[in-house]
Scaffold this active site. Structure first.
Site, short mmCIF file in Angstrom:
data_model
loop_
_atom_site.label_atom_id
_atom_site.label_comp_id
_atom_site.label_asym_id
_atom_site.label_seq_id
_atom_site.Cartn_x
_atom_site.Cartn_y
_atom_site.Cartn_z
N GLU A 95 -45.71 -33.51 -56.57
CA GLU A 95 -46.92 -33.70 -55.75
C GLU A 95 -47.91 -32.28 -55.66
O GLU A 95 -47.81 -31.72 -54.69
CB GLU A 95 -46.49 -34.09 -54.49
CG GLU A 95 -45.73 -35.36 -54.34
CD GLU A 95 -45.75 -36.08 -52.93
OE1 GLU A 95 -45.65 -35.27 -51.93
OE2 GLU A 95 -45.79 -37.19 -52.72
N GLU A 121 -42.00 -42.78 -55.96
CA GLU A 121 -41.56 -42.75 -54.72
C GLU A 121 -42.00 -43.80 -53.74
O GLU A 121 -43.24 -44.15 -53.72
CB GLU A 121 -41.63 -41.49 -53.97
CG GLU A 121 -41.24 -40.09 -54.78
CD GLU A 121 -41.60 -38.90 -53.89
OE1 GLU A 121 -41.73 -39.10 -52.72
OE2 GLU A 121 -41.61 -37.96 -54.56
C1 GLA Z 1 -43.17 -36.70 -50.85
C2 GLA Z 1 -42.37 -35.93 -51.82
C3 GLA Z 1 -40.67 -35.67 -51.52
C4 GLA Z 1 -40.43 -36.34 -50.05
C5 GLA Z 1 -41.16 -37.49 -49.56
C6 GLA Z 1 -40.81 -37.84 -48.28
O1 GLA Z 1 -43.40 -37.93 -51.49
O2 GLA Z 1 -42.65 -35.75 -53.11
O3 GLA Z 1 -39.90 -35.02 -52.15
O4 GLA Z 1 -40.77 -35.08 -49.29
O5 GLA Z 1 -42.69 -37.13 -49.71
O6 GLA Z 1 -41.84 -38.96 -47.66
#
Ligand code: GLA
Ligand code: ZN
Length: 677
Positions: free
Chosen positions: A151, A308
């Site tokens: 991210e 995710e």
């Molecule tokens: C982000 C991060 C993860 C985690 C999630 C929690 O997407 O990439 O490492 O922290 O949020 O929702």
């Protein structure tokens, strides 16, 4: 296919076994992964310091062990490069890796996603560890894909960024003369005579909270520069991996409509787009649908990954509601129906300490398979096995496109006036939503996409018109396309400098109008859109708010007029015949009833069909592969609905049987229909 080693929809997610020092737990994990049909684990997302405990020591044995153990049990690895959280020793020894924030405060060690993207130390070490990982795992049969960092986001405002900015500006503008012109620095006596007189825009200089800038030119360029700087970090790691291995795909996880990075530019450097999908309980389903379509659009329709999603709840929203029974499955199929070839979760096992211990996971703190969440994950896992490779690589075929441009968005956000309530993404979503409700498939496209493949192209609030774009629009319409744009369009060039000679600038010709003034009212204050006569499904009057362009027709047909205020009777909706096509202008922000009527009529006229006629709250989307259509019917309602799937006979991929005529679909239920010949 993302990787032929696993030719089904991948099912798995972020897994942090390093947070437990227990063979017992690791064995239990594997036992339960098998029960849930988990076949991919994303490893090493935040373990940089574990693999490199000091500057000159590397230790990957812990990771070997994890990758091997999973692989022996039939579970592949999505291998992260771990560079999203720099080690404490690095932050201590090399302060340049630490960012300076918007307020000019130098960060200490802590958190994550906070390395200065122009730090020579960060770049060198990130590239180095990515290279070491690639060297070690390039031939490992378990590795399906590389996951660079995590991210990417946020900006830095340190001195080394400022210097790098000078260089970036120098490369772009070649001379200070050009730069002074481009930014209109004669305003407020800002003329620069030396490059190092330019300071980066933050709260200490040109910007205030909430993206308000005194100088849009510098602020826009800083966003471009920061997006490029972070992209440069990604590219360094990408190349370090590629040096060792030339076929495993490489990605980094994006965040949907995240504001700070120009994802169309980023996607060019990614083999496959992946993103993290975290809707809240009250996020409109059409907003999530739009975001999936946007992620698919980043690489012109290529299938993408859900890297995710939470199986149940988040921890970072104000109110972390559980996904209600069936919702995780429903939203997973929404992603798949819109082009996702993977369903991965954050996270496979819940942490026991720190801020994510209340974040949902496949394995919850109780540690067994007897939970609602686990059972739902396992059910989905079974279904994904059953679907096999049927849907992999299937494409979406849309005749309507909505233009989305990050640079335009930055410019809209950064303007001072005409209204603080103007929100680019919300305006885009309004148009998307009206089409979504009619089950019309949409592509979300960037400004480099070829318009010729569409019948209808909508560019809401196309405030910034980049060089050559107006010509593209003209030739699209000339050749029979329908184009639509809205209030506050065609105003500036790519440096946020106004195009003189009357709004909407370069779009004036194709639209056949002149916008003389722009009124802004409090969003609660409305005007009316009064139809001159019945047009398609529209008649009578509707409401509009936010901004109100006071326009004159210069050849365009006036479809509707304002109903009140001193501009009552002036055009509010126009359509201009231009060559074989038409260009529409919507001079204010209409209510959804008007937009639904307008877009359904335009689609009807253009022969653009809706996928299926379904009750409210039911979403449809279609993927196509080898001439087969896969129609997804998603019931977002909690109650069951009856769907009339017309005269065709279909086979449902989830129920594994033929269905026809009237079908009852449970609350949160899903159908994946393919026509029986
Ligand atoms: C982000 C991060 C993860 C985690 C999630 C929690 O997407 O990439 O490492 O922290 O949020 O929702
Ligand atoms: Zn910096």
């Amino acid at each position: 296919m993302i990787n032929e080693k696993l030719s089904k929809i991948w099912h798995g997610g972020d897994y942090n076994p390093e947070q437990w020092n227990s063979t017992e737990i690791w064995d239990e994990d594997i036992r339960m992964f098998k029960l849930a049909g988990i076949d991919v684990a994303t490893l090493n997302v935040f373990s940089w310091v574990l693999s490199q405990p000091d500057e000159n020591t590397f230790n990957f044995e812990w990771l070997d062990e994890k990758i091997d153990r999973l692989y022996e049990n039939g579970i592949y690895t999505c291998l992260a490069t771990s560079t999203a959280a720099h080690p404490a020793w690095m932050a201590k020894k090399y302060p340049d890796v630490r960012r300076v924030d918007f307020y000019g405060r130098k960060r200490k060690f802590g958190g994550r996603h906070n390395s200065c993207p122009n730090s020579p130390t960060y770049r060198k070490h990130a590239e180095r560890i990515a290279g070491k990982l690639a060297e070690r795992y390039k031939d490992h049969p378990a590795v399906l894909i590389w996951h660079v960092s995590n991210e990417y986001g946020g900006y830095c405002y340190c001195n080394q960024c400022e210097q790098a900015f000078h260089k970036w500006l120098n490369d772009k503008y070649k001379s200070l003369d050009n730069l002074n012109k481009a930014w209109n620095t004669a305003f407020w006596g800002h003329t620069f005579y030396e490059w190092d007189e330019i300071v980066l825009p933050n709260i200490l200089s040109e910007e205030n909270e909430g993206d308000v800038s005194n100088f849009q030119g510098i602020s826009l360029d800083y966003r471009r520069f920061m997006s490029d700087s972070l992209l440069e970090c990604y590219k360094l790691e990408y190349q370090a991996i590629r040096k060792q291995n030339n076929n495993t795909p490489i990605t980094t996880n994006l965040m949907g409509t995240y504001p700070m990075l120009d994802y169309f530019k980023w996607a060019k450097e990614m083999d496959v787009v992946s993103w993290d999908n975290y809707p809240a309980i009250d996020t409109p389903a059409s907003y999530t649908a739009m975001t999936h379509d946007l992620m698919r659009g980043l690489k012109s329709g290529q299938p993408f990954m859900v890297m995710e999603q939470t199986p149940s709840q988040q921890n970072w929203q104000p109110y972390n509601s559980l996904k209600r029974p069936g919702v995780m499955r429903l939203w997973s199929y929404q992603a798949i129906g819109r082009g996702a070839d993977t369903i991965l979760y954050f996270q496979l096992r819940r942490s026991i300490g720190a801020c994510e211990k209340y974040h949902g996971a496949v394995i919850e703190h109780v540690g067994n398979e007897h939970t609602r969440v686990f059972k739902e994950v396992a059910q989905l896992g079974g279904e994904l096995d059953q679907l096999g490779d049927k849907l992999l690589d299937a494409r979406v075929n849309a005749k309507v496109a909505i233009v989305f441009d990050w640079e335009n968005r930055w410019a809209v956000d950064l303007t001072s006036g005409p209204s603080v309530a103007l929100d680019y993404v919300a305006e885009v979503h309004k148009y998307y939503d009206a089409l979504y409700k009619q089950n019309i498939q949409v592509d979300m496209i960037g400004i480099e996409e070829d318009l010729g493949q569409y019948d209808l192209v909508i560019a809401p609030v196309l405030y910034m018109v980049k060089e050559g774009y107006a010509k593209n629009v003209e030739s699209f319409v000339e050749n029979g396309g329908t184009f639509m744009t809205t209030f506050f369009s065609g105003i500036v060039n790519e440096n946020d400098i106004v195009t003189l000679g009357g709004y909407p600038g370069e779009l004036r010709n194709v639209l056949g109008i002149w916008s003389e003034e722009i009124d802004a009212l409090h969003p609660d204050e409305k005007n009316e859109i009064v139809m001159k006569e019945t047009w398609g499904n529209l008649s009578g009057s509707y409401t509009c708010n936010l901004l109100f362009d006071l326009i004159h027709s210069e050849g365009a047909e006036v479809i509707a007029e304002y109903g009140s205020d001193f501009y009552q009777g002036m055009p509010v909706v126009t359509a201009n015949q231009f060559g074989k096509g038409k260009a529409w202008y919507v001079a204010s922000s209409p209510d959804s009833e008007f937009l639904t009527g307008l877009l359904s009529s335009i689609c009807e006229e253009a022969g653009i069909e809706s996928l299926l006629d379904v009750p409210e709250g039911v979403e449809t989307t279609e993927r196509i592969k080898d001439g087969h259509s896969y129609l997804f019917v998603l019931n977002h309602n909690s109650e069951e609905v009856t769907i009339n799937i017309n005269e065709h006979k279909y086979y449902d991929l989830l129920l594994n049987k033929d269905i026809a005529g009237k079908v009852t679909l449970d609350g949160k239920g899903v159908l994946i229909l393919t026509k029986v010949k």
